[in-house]
Design a protein around this motif. Structure first.
Motif, PDB file in Angstrom:
ATOM      1  N   GLU A 169      38.583  65.219 -25.604  1.00  0.00           N
ATOM      2  CA  GLU A 169      40.019  65.110 -25.874  1.00  0.00           C
ATOM      3  C   GLU A 169      40.451  63.658 -25.708  1.00  0.00           C
ATOM      4  N   THR A 170      41.264  63.201 -26.642  1.00  0.00           N
ATOM      5  CA  THR A 170      41.754  61.828 -26.661  1.00  0.00           C
ATOM      6  C   THR A 170      43.267  61.859 -26.750  1.00  0.00           C
ATOM      7  N   PHE A 313      44.737  67.221 -34.355  1.00  0.00           N
ATOM      8  CA  PHE A 313      45.757  66.330 -33.793  1.00  0.00           C
ATOM      9  C   PHE A 313      47.088  67.081 -33.691  1.00  0.00           C
ATOM     10  N   PHE A 314      47.886  66.705 -32.702  1.00  0.00           N
ATOM     11  CA  PHE A 314      49.292  67.116 -32.715  1.00  0.00           C
ATOM     12  C   PHE A 314      50.104  66.176 -31.832  1.00  0.00           C
ATOM     13  N   ASN A 315      51.425  66.138 -32.093  1.00  0.00           N
ATOM     14  CA  ASN A 315      52.361  65.355 -31.290  1.00  0.00           C
ATOM     15  C   ASN A 315      53.128  66.277 -30.353  1.00  0.00           C
ATOM     16  N   TYR A 316      53.431  65.779 -29.182  1.00  0.00           N
ATOM     17  CA  TYR A 316      54.166  66.581 -28.199  1.00  0.00           C
ATOM     18  C   TYR A 316      55.517  67.033 -28.756  1.00  0.00           C
ATOM     19  N   LEU A 317      56.226  66.132 -29.407  1.00  0.00           N
ATOM     20  CA  LEU A 317      57.572  66.455 -29.892  1.00  0.00           C
ATOM     21  C   LEU A 317      57.546  67.461 -31.042  1.00  0.00           C
ATOM     22  N   TRP A 398      41.031  57.846 -35.022  1.00  0.00           N
ATOM     23  CA  TRP A 398      42.427  58.134 -34.712  1.00  0.00           C
ATOM     24  C   TRP A 398      43.311  58.058 -35.953  1.00  0.00           C
ATOM     25  N   ILE A 399      44.180  59.060 -36.091  1.00  0.00           N
ATOM     26  CA  ILE A 399      45.159  59.097 -37.166  1.00  0.00           C
ATOM     27  C   ILE A 399      46.547  59.214 -36.546  1.00  0.00           C
TER      28      ILE A 399
END
Length: 400
Positions: A169-170, A313-317, A398-399
């Motif tokens: 996990e990154t 991938f995902f963003n917290y928001l 990374w994207i």
């Protein structure tokens, strides 16, 4: 496996140690020197790695690596794949190759003390590709809100029954009180002075990668089809690693029945039970033996598996639009004076703080007060330099 197998034979000693009123001197307990093997051959076309070490006592902090060994894998057709030691205890195949269906592979190890070890022939027992990685909000048994990360695999292969997983996990780190300039001393003698220099390095955005370090398994016995929908990870909603953007690389290995049972038992034995009256493990034999003597036991299992991986991938928001995660540290500002009012010729609180290296410049103090009298606001270094928490080099995968 991505982690070193400690001498699980001594877990019973660990249980005894923590359950007795009076401590036991572990150094006085009989110690046996076992070879520890970590070897997994997959159907990936690459250079494969085998790790060799020695069992060590629980109070030892440094593993004992096995160097100067002769390591090779031979398949059913007598093709030999040799390995060379690239660092202490780590052996890499000299050429790229992969495990193929309907072929068998045997691991051979000759150690520098004259012992000879070999595994039983192993083969790929099934193939299944990861179809998807999904996330969903959930509440864990401790009633903590968070995210479940699930791996989904679908196959018609009747042999794809047993699975082991690893993950990398990154996550993205952003220093909350970063400045484009450094404040550095010019004169450490009266009259004291400081100046600004523009940073020529990245310290605002960093990345941190963490590898899984537990045994993660599932199986599909009893299901109509060998389809997997398995939670590989639960992350609490307020975990710092979710603060901005998060990525997970899930790695799936289809195991043989014997490998599955071995690792399942290994996981069971590696969990401290907290009571001497509970599970008391002994030696657990894998599929590797000493060809010269039955008294020299081996820890480890030579696996031959099919492999599949998928990144997500995902963003917290995107998941919690109105949420936020606290930073890993308090970021309390200080504003020390440039000149000490009591000893103006001798001491500069600001320069002393900068020289200490624990604080960084953040911004100018426009309205000094008795509590914050200095000309500049400083913050703890961890709040202004992300390199304390990760690497400032963006990973190639990374994207944003």
């Amino acid at each position: 496996m991505s982690f070193r197998i400690k001498a699980y034979i001594y877990i019973s000693i660990l249980l005894t140690f923590f359950s007795c009123i009076e401590p036991i001197d572990i150094k006085d307990i009989n110690y046996e020197n076992y070879l520890v093997v970590e070897a997994n051959l997959t159907d990936q076309l690459k250079k494969h790695t085998i790790k060799l070490s020695r069992s060590f006592m629980l109070n030892d902090s440094v593993p004992k690596y096995e160097s100067n060994a002769n390591v090779r894998i031979i398949d059913r057709n007598e093709n030999t794949y040799t390995f060379s030691e690239i660092e202490e205890g780590v052996y890499e195949s000299d050429d790229i190759f992969k495990a193929e269906l309907n072929n068998t592979y045997t691991l051979y190890i000759n150690t520098s003390d004259g012992n000879e070890y070999s595994s039983i022939p192993e083969k790929i027992h099934g193939v299944n590709e990861i179809n998807d990685i999904t996330i969903e909000k959930d509440i864990n048994p401790e009633n903590i809100e968070g995210l479940k990360i699930n791996v989904i695999s679908n196959t018609e292969d009747p042999n794809s029954v047993y699975y082991r997983y690893e993950y990398d996990e990154t996550y993205k780190i952003i220093a909350p009180y970063w400045s484009s300039a450094d404040l550095i001393p010019v004169s450490r003698e009266f009259p004291f002075s400081v100046t600004f220099i523009q940073k020529d390095y990245e310290s605002k955005v960093c990345y941190k990668t963490i590898n899984s370090n537990t045994i993660i398994q599932t199986e599909t016995i009893g299901l109509d089809k060998n389809n997997v929908n398995f939670t590989i990870r639960f992350i609490e909603k307020n975990d710092f690693i979710l603060s901005h953007r998060y990525s997970i690389l899930v790695k799936q290995y289809v195991q043989s029945p014997d490998a599955y049972r071995y690792f399942k038992t290994l996981k069971k034995l590696s969990v401290s039970q907290g009571s001497f009256t509970q599970n008391q493990p002994g030696f657990m034999q894998g599929n590797i033996t000493n060809n010269k003597t039955s008294n020299d036991k081996v820890l480890g299992f030579f696996e031959v598996t099919s492999y599949s991986e998928k990144r997500f991938f995902f963003n917290y928001l995107d998941i919690y639009p109105d949420g936020s995660v606290n930073y890993v540290s308090d970021c309390n500002f200080i504003a020390p004076k440039l000149v000490d009012g009591h000893y103006p010729d001798l001491f500069s609180p600001l320069i002393a703080t900068l020289d200490n290296g624990e604080y960084l410049y953040y911004t100018t103090n426009e309205e000094p007060t008795d509590y914050e009298p200095g000309p500049y606001y400083l913050v703890p270094k961890i709040c202004g330099d992300c390199r304390l928490l990760g690497s400032n080099v963006k990973p190639s995968f990374w994207i944003d």
